[in-house]
Design a protein around this motif. Structure first.
Motif, short mmCIF file in Angstrom:
data_model
loop_
_atom_site.label_atom_id
_atom_site.label_comp_id
_atom_site.label_asym_id
_atom_site.label_seq_id
_atom_site.Cartn_x
_atom_site.Cartn_y
_atom_site.Cartn_z
N VAL A 1 0.85 -1.19 0.00
CA VAL A 1 0.00 0.00 0.00
C VAL A 1 0.88 1.24 0.00
O VAL A 1 1.79 1.36 0.82
CB VAL A 1 -0.92 0.02 1.24
N LEU A 2 0.64 2.14 -0.93
CA LEU A 2 1.36 3.41 -0.99
C LEU A 2 0.41 4.51 -0.52
O LEU A 2 -0.68 4.67 -1.07
CB LEU A 2 1.82 3.69 -2.42
N VAL A 3 0.80 5.23 0.52
CA VAL A 3 -0.04 6.28 1.09
C VAL A 3 0.56 7.64 0.76
O VAL A 3 1.75 7.87 1.00
CB VAL A 3 -0.18 6.13 2.62
N ARG A 4 -0.26 8.52 0.22
CA ARG A 4 0.21 9.86 -0.17
C ARG A 4 -0.53 10.91 0.64
O ARG A 4 -1.75 10.83 0.83
CB ARG A 4 -0.02 10.08 -1.66
N LEU A 5 0.20 11.91 1.13
CA LEU A 5 -0.40 13.01 1.88
C LEU A 5 -0.95 14.05 0.92
O LEU A 5 -0.26 14.52 0.03
CB LEU A 5 0.64 13.66 2.79
N SER A 6 -2.22 14.40 1.11
CA SER A 6 -2.86 15.41 0.27
C SER A 6 -3.11 16.66 1.09
O SER A 6 -3.64 16.60 2.19
CB SER A 6 -4.19 14.88 -0.27
N THR A 7 -2.71 17.83 0.56
CA THR A 7 -2.95 19.09 1.26
C THR A 7 -4.00 19.93 0.56
O THR A 7 -4.25 21.06 0.94
CB THR A 7 -1.64 19.91 1.35
N SER A 8 -4.62 19.39 -0.46
CA SER A 8 -5.58 20.17 -1.24
C SER A 8 -6.86 20.41 -0.46
O SER A 8 -7.38 19.53 0.21
CB SER A 8 -5.90 19.44 -2.54
N ASN A 9 -7.35 21.64 -0.55
CA ASN A 9 -8.65 22.03 0.02
C ASN A 9 -8.73 21.94 1.54
O ASN A 9 -9.81 22.04 2.10
CB ASN A 9 -9.78 21.18 -0.58
N LEU A 10 -7.60 21.77 2.21
CA LEU A 10 -7.67 21.67 3.67
C LEU A 10 -8.16 22.98 4.28
O LEU A 10 -8.96 22.98 5.21
CB LEU A 10 -6.30 21.32 4.26
N SER A 11 -7.69 24.11 3.74
CA SER A 11 -8.04 25.39 4.33
C SER A 11 -9.53 25.67 4.28
O SER A 11 -10.03 26.51 5.01
CB SER A 11 -7.27 26.51 3.62
N LYS A 12 -10.27 24.95 3.42
CA LYS A 12 -11.71 25.17 3.29
C LYS A 12 -12.52 24.21 4.16
O LYS A 12 -13.72 24.32 4.25
CB LYS A 12 -12.13 24.98 1.83
N ASN A 37 7.22 7.42 -9.80
CA ASN A 37 6.91 6.40 -10.80
C ASN A 37 7.38 5.02 -10.36
O ASN A 37 6.69 4.01 -10.57
CB ASN A 37 7.55 6.77 -12.14
N MET A 38 8.55 4.98 -9.72
CA MET A 38 9.06 3.70 -9.23
C MET A 38 8.15 3.14 -8.14
O MET A 38 7.90 1.94 -8.08
CB MET A 38 10.49 3.87 -8.70
N ALA A 39 7.67 4.05 -7.28
CA ALA A 39 6.79 3.61 -6.19
C ALA A 39 5.48 3.06 -6.75
O ALA A 39 4.98 2.03 -6.29
CB ALA A 39 6.52 4.78 -5.25
N ILE A 40 4.95 3.74 -7.75
CA ILE A 40 3.70 3.28 -8.38
C ILE A 40 3.90 1.93 -9.05
O ILE A 40 3.05 1.03 -8.95
CB ILE A 40 3.19 4.33 -9.38
N GLN A 41 5.04 1.77 -9.72
CA GLN A 41 5.34 0.48 -10.36
C GLN A 41 5.43 -0.63 -9.33
O GLN A 41 4.97 -1.76 -9.56
CB GLN A 41 6.64 0.59 -11.15
N ALA A 42 6.04 -0.32 -8.19
CA ALA A 42 6.18 -1.32 -7.13
C ALA A 42 4.81 -1.74 -6.61
O ALA A 42 4.55 -2.92 -6.34
CB ALA A 42 7.03 -0.77 -5.99
N VAL A 43 3.91 -0.75 -6.46
CA VAL A 43 2.55 -1.05 -6.01
C VAL A 43 1.83 -1.93 -7.02
O VAL A 43 1.17 -2.92 -6.66
CB VAL A 43 1.75 0.25 -5.77
#
Length: 216
Positions: A1-12, A37-43
């Motif tokens: 599992v690859l987990v990515r931090l998203s900061t979009s729209n937090l201020s709203k 890209n390497m991480a996505i390929q691994a997933v």
């Protein structure tokens, strides 16, 4: 599992107001990581999946670890745990599954974020401020263990572990034994004998005094 931090729209978001409308991790998030890209390929090769979590969720997980285990970690380093919590809630990962999550980083490099981790629970902070610096620093798990010992008068680690699980603390027995030993080292609990080859513990006078302060 690859987990990515998203900061979009937090201020709203509603949760953002609890953080003072501040995007905590904007300065450290790499929008396009070099090895993405390497991480996505691994997933893909491992038949895994990719998920995202927001700052508020990450901060809550960091706070939970600090409150329950007494471990203050860099919130960026617990993104993996935040992703795990999300996937369990969504039913993607079964509860009770054995999962390895990589956690790393020290919060000392960012005092503001450290403050936000501790600020999440104002009641805990108020109680901590009532206790002099010379007295032991205890986690929520430690306090709950003291409560259980006080209720039972004398009790062994296995019984403490069962009661903690009944109260929503998902801890391994070895972790509970570790907490009890640390409380003994701090002079808050003492060994009073054995029952069926199990070591029995009771509160010391200092343990009773500390627990009383946290109950005020």
């Amino acid at each position: 599992v690859l987990v990515r931090l998203s900061t979009s729209n937090l201020s709203k978001s509603k949760e953002s107001s609890e953080l003072g409308g501040v995007e905590l991790f904007r300065d450290v998030v790499v929008e396009v990581p070099t090895a993405l890209n390497m991480a996505i390929q691994a997933v893909e090769c491992g038949h895994g999946l990719l998920t995202t979590v927001d700052e508020y969720t990450v901060l809550k997980v960091a706070h939970t670890i600090a409150r329950n285990e007494g471990l203050v970690l860099d919130p960026i380093g617990v993104v993996s745990l935040a992703g795990l919590e999300k996937l369990v809630a969504e039913g993607v990962i079964d509860r009770g599954s054995r999962v390895l999550a990589i956690v790393s980083g020290s919060p000392s490099k960012d005092p503001f974020t450290l403050y936000k981790v501790m600020e999440c629970d104002f009641e805990v902070l108020k109680k901590l401020r009532k206790i002099e610096e010379a007295e032991p620093c205890l986690s929520a798990t430690d306090i709950e263990i003291l409560r259980i010992i006080a209720e039972e008068r004398t009790v062994h680690s296995y019984a403490i572990w069962k009661k903690l699980n009944d109260r929503g603390y998902r801890l391994a027995l070895s972790t509970v034994i570790y907490h009890v030993k640390k409380l003994e080292e701090k002079g808050l609990v003492r060994i009073v004998g054995k029952h069926n080859r199990r070591i029995m513990y009771a509160l010391t006078e200092e343990g009773i005094s500390i627990l009383r302060k946290f109950s005020e």
